[in-house]
Write a protein that holds these residues in place. Structure first.
Motif, mmCIF file in Angstrom:
data_model
loop_
_atom_site.group_PDB
_atom_site.id
_atom_site.type_symbol
_atom_site.label_atom_id
_atom_site.label_comp_id
_atom_site.label_asym_id
_atom_site.label_seq_id
_atom_site.Cartn_x
_atom_site.Cartn_y
_atom_site.Cartn_z
ATOM 1 N N UNK A 1 0.846 -1.191 0.000
ATOM 2 C CA UNK A 1 0.000 0.000 0.000
ATOM 3 C C UNK A 1 0.880 1.239 0.000
ATOM 4 N N UNK A 2 0.704 2.079 -1.020
ATOM 5 C CA UNK A 2 1.469 3.320 -1.092
ATOM 6 C C UNK A 2 0.677 4.421 -0.393
ATOM 7 N N UNK A 3 1.285 5.044 0.589
ATOM 8 C CA UNK A 3 0.600 6.113 1.307
ATOM 9 C C UNK A 3 1.569 7.241 1.598
ATOM 10 N N UNK A 4 1.046 8.334 2.100
ATOM 11 C CA UNK A 4 1.822 9.542 2.342
ATOM 12 C C UNK A 4 2.086 9.688 3.835
ATOM 13 N N UNK A 5 3.326 10.021 4.208
ATOM 14 C CA UNK A 5 3.680 10.181 5.620
ATOM 15 C C UNK A 5 2.784 11.224 6.277
ATOM 16 N N UNK A 6 2.536 12.302 5.555
ATOM 17 C CA UNK A 6 1.691 13.366 6.107
ATOM 18 C C UNK A 6 0.267 12.865 6.317
ATOM 19 N N UNK A 7 -0.220 12.019 5.399
ATOM 20 C CA UNK A 7 -1.574 11.464 5.544
ATOM 21 C C UNK A 7 -1.660 10.567 6.780
ATOM 22 N N UNK A 8 -0.599 9.772 7.022
ATOM 23 C CA UNK A 8 -0.569 8.916 8.213
ATOM 24 C C UNK A 8 -0.632 9.769 9.466
ATOM 25 N N UNK A 9 0.204 10.819 9.503
ATOM 26 C CA UNK A 9 0.238 11.696 10.674
ATOM 27 C C UNK A 9 -1.119 12.353 10.926
ATOM 28 N N UNK A 10 -1.762 12.807 9.863
ATOM 29 C CA UNK A 10 -3.045 13.496 10.028
ATOM 30 C C UNK A 10 -4.142 12.535 10.460
ATOM 31 N N UNK A 11 -4.118 11.293 9.951
ATOM 32 C CA UNK A 11 -5.103 10.293 10.395
ATOM 33 C C UNK A 11 -4.983 10.078 11.900
ATOM 34 N N UNK A 12 -3.738 9.945 12.365
ATOM 35 C CA UNK A 12 -3.494 9.711 13.782
ATOM 36 C C UNK A 12 -3.920 10.913 14.610
ATOM 37 N N UNK A 13 -3.558 12.117 14.152
ATOM 38 C CA UNK A 13 -3.908 13.331 14.903
ATOM 39 C C UNK A 13 -5.421 13.508 14.995
ATOM 40 N N UNK A 14 -6.137 13.184 13.901
ATOM 41 C CA UNK A 14 -7.600 13.291 13.948
ATOM 42 C C UNK A 14 -8.183 12.321 14.968
ATOM 43 N N UNK A 15 -7.632 11.098 15.027
ATOM 44 C CA UNK A 15 -8.129 10.101 15.977
ATOM 45 C C UNK A 15 -7.856 10.535 17.416
ATOM 46 N N UNK A 16 -6.640 11.029 17.676
ATOM 47 C CA UNK A 16 -6.283 11.464 19.030
ATOM 48 C C UNK A 16 -7.116 12.674 19.436
#
Length: 300
Positions: free
Chosen positions: A218-233
């Motif tokens: 799965x190709x994904x973006x580091x910034x997208x990973x960070x934002x997904x986590x920040x939204x969850x937190x």
């Protein structure tokens, strides 16, 4: 099941081009097309398409506002943004609001097909399978009579999922990322013995991106990973604040308000919900993750 698409684009030529690419390559069905942001928002909430291709710059309502509005409505839709804008700030804001990929104009057929296929693969892995697992976990958790029942004998993953469920974020998009990070840190700590590893969150996000590519293709973006986590937190902070407002003696509130967050920020979020502040509390992803690790290693 075929993937359903909705296109929001004010350029008729690009509308037709995107439609032709999707249908010619058997990527799915087109269930709606609009050049009007307000109309598109209403139709997306009603039709619930799997994937929305949205232009960033629209006459009345911009693409970022559309994504933000739909996400607030809890409509489970994946967004791919299309634009000729090169502003890093605007692109970062788009990722922050929840888009998965960004396609630059002029439209490149190969790129569009590749991105859509990657999104569909990710949806199959994280949306269908994870949603099913989450539903089963939620049922199991609701049937428990105690918050920590049998937590000592469960696996680390089960323990993490129970905590995320107690915080009300087990179904959030960043939930899987958080679990992967904590399991990796626990494994590294075990190998390190009495000297816990030191790490930066940027290193963790990069590790996670490489793992998704190498193990899951799965190709994904580091910034997208960070934002997904920040939204969850951030959602966890909001949920904790609501618990504290409703019942200051709430077990989950007492247990996690200070260990996962700075309590001053929890108070700010509570006052924001009450309408006493114009802004809410801030989060620290590192403190949140380390707090969960402490809770797992030292259950109360």
């Amino acid at each position: 099941m075929d993937t359903n698409f909705y296109i929001i684009e004010d350029d008729k030529v690009i509308q037709n081009l995107l439609k032709k690419i999707i249908l010619k390559n058997n990527l799915g069905d087109i269930i709606g097309i609009s050049d009007d942001g307000a109309q598109a928002i209403d139709e997306i909430k009603r039709l619930k398409p799997d994937i929305v291709l949205v232009d960033l710059l629209l006459p009345e309502i911009d693409g970022i506002s559309i994504v933000s509005d739909i996400n607030r409505s809890k409509c489970k839709t994946t967004f791919i943004m299309i634009s000729q804008v090169t502003s890093k700030e605007m692109i970062a804001e788009a990722y922050k609001e929840g888009i998965e990929f960004f396609i630059n104009k002029p439209i490149n057929v190969v790129e569009v097909v590749s991105v859509i296929k990657k999104v569909k693969e990710k949806m199959n892995m994280f949306h269908v399978i994870q949603s099913f697992k989450n539903a089963i976990k939620e049922i199991q958790i609701y049937e428990e009579n105690s918050l920590d029942k049998e937590i000592e004998t469960s696996s680390n993953k089960d323990k993490i999922e129970k905590i995320l469920a107690q915080l009300g974020i087990l179904g959030e998009a960043g939930n899987n990322d958080i679990i992967e990070i904590i399991l990796w840190i626990l494994e590294q700590d075990k190998d390190a013995g009495k000297n816990p590893i030191k790490y930066k969150m940027t290193e963790i996000y990069n590790y996670l991106q490489r793992r998704y590519e190498q193990e899951y293709q799965i190709t994904t973006n580091v910034f997208a990973i960070e934002q997904r986590i920040r939204r969850a937190v951030n959602r966890a902070l909001i949920n904790i604040a609501h618990m504290g407002i409703e019942d200051y003696g709430n077990e989950i509130f007492i247990k996690y308000a200070s260990i996962l967050f700075d309590f001053k920020e929890v108070r700010k979020q509570m006052n924001h919900i009450r309408g006493k502040l114009d802004y809410g509390g801030k989060i620290s992803v590192k403190k949140f993750i380390e707090g969960i690790i402490v809770s797992i290693k030292n259950p109360i």
